[in-house]
Design a protein around this motif. Sequence first.
Motif, PDB file in Angstrom:
ATOM      1  N   PRO A   1       0.820  -1.220   0.000  1.00 63.05           N
ATOM      2  CA  PRO A   1       0.000   0.000   0.000  1.00 63.05           C
ATOM      3  C   PRO A   1       0.849   1.264   0.000  1.00 63.05           C
ATOM      4  O   PRO A   1       0.424   2.308  -0.493  1.00 63.05           O
ATOM      5  N   GLU A   2       2.064   1.149   0.551  1.00 66.37           N
ATOM      6  CA  GLU A   2       2.914   2.342   0.602  1.00 66.37           C
ATOM      7  C   GLU A   2       3.329   2.805  -0.782  1.00 66.37           C
ATOM      8  O   GLU A   2       3.827   3.907  -0.951  1.00 66.37           O
ATOM      9  N   ALA A   3       3.118   1.960  -1.791  1.00 67.59           N
ATOM     10  CA  ALA A   3       3.503   2.331  -3.153  1.00 67.59           C
ATOM     11  C   ALA A   3       2.538   3.336  -3.766  1.00 67.59           C
ATOM     12  O   ALA A   3       2.906   4.078  -4.675  1.00 67.59           O
TER      13      ALA A   3
ATOM     14  N   LYS B   1      -0.555   8.977  -2.641  1.00 69.01           N
ATOM     15  CA  LYS B   1       0.456   9.522  -3.559  1.00 69.01           C
ATOM     16  C   LYS B   1      -0.175   9.894  -4.888  1.00 69.01           C
ATOM     17  O   LYS B   1      -1.294   9.483  -5.197  1.00 69.01           O
ATOM     18  N   ASP B   2       0.587  10.664  -5.665  1.00 68.22           N
ATOM     19  CA  ASP B   2       0.155  10.889  -7.035  1.00 68.22           C
ATOM     20  C   ASP B   2       0.923   9.912  -7.936  1.00 68.22           C
ATOM     21  O   ASP B   2       1.721   9.105  -7.447  1.00 68.22           O
TER      22      ASP B   2
ATOM     23  N   SER C   1       3.346  10.259 -10.032  1.00 70.70           N
ATOM     24  CA  SER C   1       4.808  10.330 -10.020  1.00 70.70           C
ATOM     25  C   SER C   1       5.346   9.713  -8.731  1.00 70.70           C
ATOM     26  O   SER C   1       6.399   9.060  -8.735  1.00 70.70           O
TER      27      SER C   1
ATOM     28  N   SER D   1       8.012   6.569  -8.290  1.00 72.73           N
ATOM     29  CA  SER D   1       9.169   6.594  -7.387  1.00 72.73           C
ATOM     30  C   SER D   1       9.142   5.394  -6.447  1.00 72.73           C
ATOM     31  O   SER D   1      10.176   4.756  -6.206  1.00 72.73           O
ATOM     32  N   SER D   2       7.964   5.097  -5.921  1.00 75.80           N
ATOM     33  CA  SER D   2       7.851   3.975  -4.978  1.00 75.80           C
ATOM     34  C   SER D   2       8.097   2.642  -5.673  1.00 75.80           C
ATOM     35  O   SER D   2       8.730   1.750  -5.106  1.00 75.80           O
TER      36      SER D   2
ATOM     37  N   GLN E   1      10.023   2.097  -8.135  1.00 72.34           N
ATOM     38  CA  GLN E   1      11.456   1.945  -8.358  1.00 72.34           C
ATOM     39  C   GLN E   1      12.145   1.450  -7.095  1.00 72.34           C
ATOM     40  O   GLN E   1      13.058   0.614  -7.164  1.00 72.34           O
ATOM     41  N   ALA E   2      11.701   1.956  -5.948  1.00 72.56           N
ATOM     42  CA  ALA E   2      12.316   1.541  -4.679  1.00 72.56           C
ATOM     43  C   ALA E   2      12.093   0.047  -4.446  1.00 72.56           C
ATOM     44  O   ALA E   2      12.990  -0.657  -3.975  1.00 72.56           O
ATOM     45  N   ILE E   3      10.907  -0.425  -4.788  1.00 79.67           N
ATOM     46  CA  ILE E   3      10.613  -1.858  -4.606  1.00 79.67           C
ATOM     47  C   ILE E   3      11.334  -2.674  -5.675  1.00 79.67           C
ATOM     48  O   ILE E   3      11.889  -3.747  -5.417  1.00 79.67           O
TER      49      ILE E   3
ATOM     50  N   PRO F   1      11.684  12.432  -9.625  1.00 75.91           N
ATOM     51  CA  PRO F   1      12.741  12.151  -8.646  1.00 75.91           C
ATOM     52  C   PRO F   1      12.549  10.783  -8.001  1.00 75.91           C
ATOM     53  O   PRO F   1      11.416  10.315  -7.823  1.00 75.91           O
ATOM     54  N   LEU F   2      13.663  10.153  -7.651  1.00 71.71           N
ATOM     55  CA  LEU F   2      13.623   8.851  -6.977  1.00 71.71           C
ATOM     56  C   LEU F   2      14.153   8.996  -5.559  1.00 71.71           C
ATOM     57  O   LEU F   2      14.891   9.927  -5.250  1.00 71.71           O
ATOM     58  N   HIS F   3      13.813   8.032  -4.724  1.00 77.28           N
ATOM     59  CA  HIS F   3      14.178   8.116  -3.309  1.00 77.28           C
ATOM     60  C   HIS F   3      15.684   8.056  -3.080  1.00 77.28           C
ATOM     61  O   HIS F   3      16.176   8.501  -2.049  1.00 77.28           O
ATOM     62  N   ASP F   4      16.423   7.504  -4.031  1.00 81.41           N
ATOM     63  CA  ASP F   4      17.870   7.408  -3.836  1.00 81.41           C
ATOM     64  C   ASP F   4      18.594   8.664  -4.309  1.00 81.41           C
ATOM     65  O   ASP F   4      19.819   8.685  -4.392  1.00 81.41           O
TER      66      ASP F   4
END
Lengths: 377, 259
Positions: free
Chosen positions: B121-123, B127-128, B130, B134-135, B137-139, B235-238
């Motif tokens: 769900p955190e993905a 969120k919107d 974008s 980003s989420s 990509q993190a997964i 933008p990505l989290h990293d």
Amino acid sequence: MIKLRKPLMLKSKKGFDVYAVIIMIVGIWILAFVTISMFAKNNRLETQLGLGEKQLGLLSTYAAAEKALLFVDDSAKLAIEQAAYKYGKSGFYYSGAVCGSSGDFSYWANDTIIPADDCVPKTKQCYPDEPMLKWTLSTFFYYDLYDFISSFNSVSKIEIPFNYEQPFTVSPVVGRTEIVGISKEPVAITAPNVKYEVKPSFRESIARDVIGDGVSVVAVARQLAGEKEKDARSLVKAADGTGGLDWNEKFDYSKAESSCTYAIGSCACCETVETCEEGEDDPDTGEFVCKKKGTSEVPVDDGTEYRTVPYDSFDIPMSVKVNDPDSGTGHRQFFIYDEAAKKVVLKELEYKFAVNWVEDHPEDSSTSCLCGTGHPC
Amino acid sequence: MKREKMLFKRGKNGQFGLEKIFSYIIYGLAVMVFIVLVNLPGCILDKGQLKAVIESDATLKAEVKAEAQLNSYLRAQMPDKALLFERLDWLKNKKKEGYVFAGQFDEGKVKRVKEFTDGNPEAYVGKDYSGFISSLQAIYAVSNNDGKNRIKEAFELVTAAMFFRSARDKTQKIGHVLYALPIAVDFDPKDLKPSRTDYSLCTLEKDFKEFEVCSDNRPYELFYAKFWQAVQAVPLHDGGFAKVELRYYPEPLSWLPKP
């Protein structure tokens, strides 16, 4: 009478009409002007822009600027999440609490008791206030946002200036944490005959009031220091669940016995020396010769008296999480870049702090005198 | 007698001179009409000049449209779980009616996507679009091959569920077609230029870098149609960024309503 009327009648019938002449001249002039203008255009129609081309050129410029602005907005959203996580993990201090830290936990209250201070407990308190909470969040946010913008500028023809009014404004919004960035420098886009400037200001938020959380956590933390274990656990249990916060009821309440020894001044000690109980002078040499030796205690002033004060040191490291029924773990989570692991991981938002205090036992203190020979009188 | 004569004289020249005023007005109107006629294209303008006056650059329009479309997609709020599942089921049911999504929305795929979104769900919650990218990509970065495939499927179907369009198409038995514009994401781009413009966006082609996630649900009419490609950085989290590309296809003439 008749003669007078005739001239009058003649003027009104065929009199010179100035108005008509003027209209005629004006009309001819207008027609000539229009016709000449039509055929003598400096900019031929074929060389002019098509329908709407100028307008579309402007829209295209807006679209290019919109790319940069969208990236700033998206970056601000990610930066707030990262900043909120770091803010909680660091105990609401950007560069570490002034009261010290123990592992991951920043001390908000830390008693110290050292011999140089005559073993008198000194209380140090670093409970962060609301301005500090906002400053910490804003500082973490600044550096995170800067990283995002830098990565964009490294590949984009359009440069986003990173020049915002400092500090970023952390606005009070019910149930949310909102950060407003007012840019001092615009994004400039230059196209043929167009120069468009727009400032990449933003207003972004996350769905959690982390400043309000901080205030609540600090209020409870102030009451924790100095409490007996049973009372401390009752306090935490009462706070658990309030405001959507999940206090760790199974926290460690550690008590360590220790002592502090300090010098209080000099004390008299005795030294055993050899004496002569009986003797006489040698008739030949005239020197005194001892016939019977003995010992005697002689006071010397080379001892230092010490006092030892036993005390108990109490430590409570505390972790508070944020409840989130939509989350897989039941707690609010953010994607965070783990510098150590060099990857993005899902971490729970957590507010960490510790309190420490001491309780001394002056009634149990003891004094002792230490002399050079170890002989007390 | 005198009075009658004087009155008669006034009457001869017109009461208040209205005849004269009207004649001037008509004269002025004639002048204006002439000016208007002269300015009308076609009266004195030739075909070339006419064309220059009314033609417009469709390419520029489509480019602007593509950019605006991608921006609006990226700012779109993700639906909540209930709405998302509802749309996935709705599109899955349309498969039976022979829609263009027939190849994408099979039972198994929809089930896997629901499992993925339910477990992550955190993905997307709060969120919107974008933020969703980003989420993902993190997964994606920490997933094995099986996990990566799940993410690809999730992106494809969630994108279609969020941005599907309906167009009238009389060649279809049901009279209209559902489709979605192609969107592709590169999680590790070197620049912000369009990555490919001569092949299908999501097709694996030799020498082309495969997009990590891609969604392409075009009907047959758009397979070889002209398109305009928009690119945006997310933008990505990293601390890096992903490159999102959208292909905008204007509706073909056959879909437009007849006058």
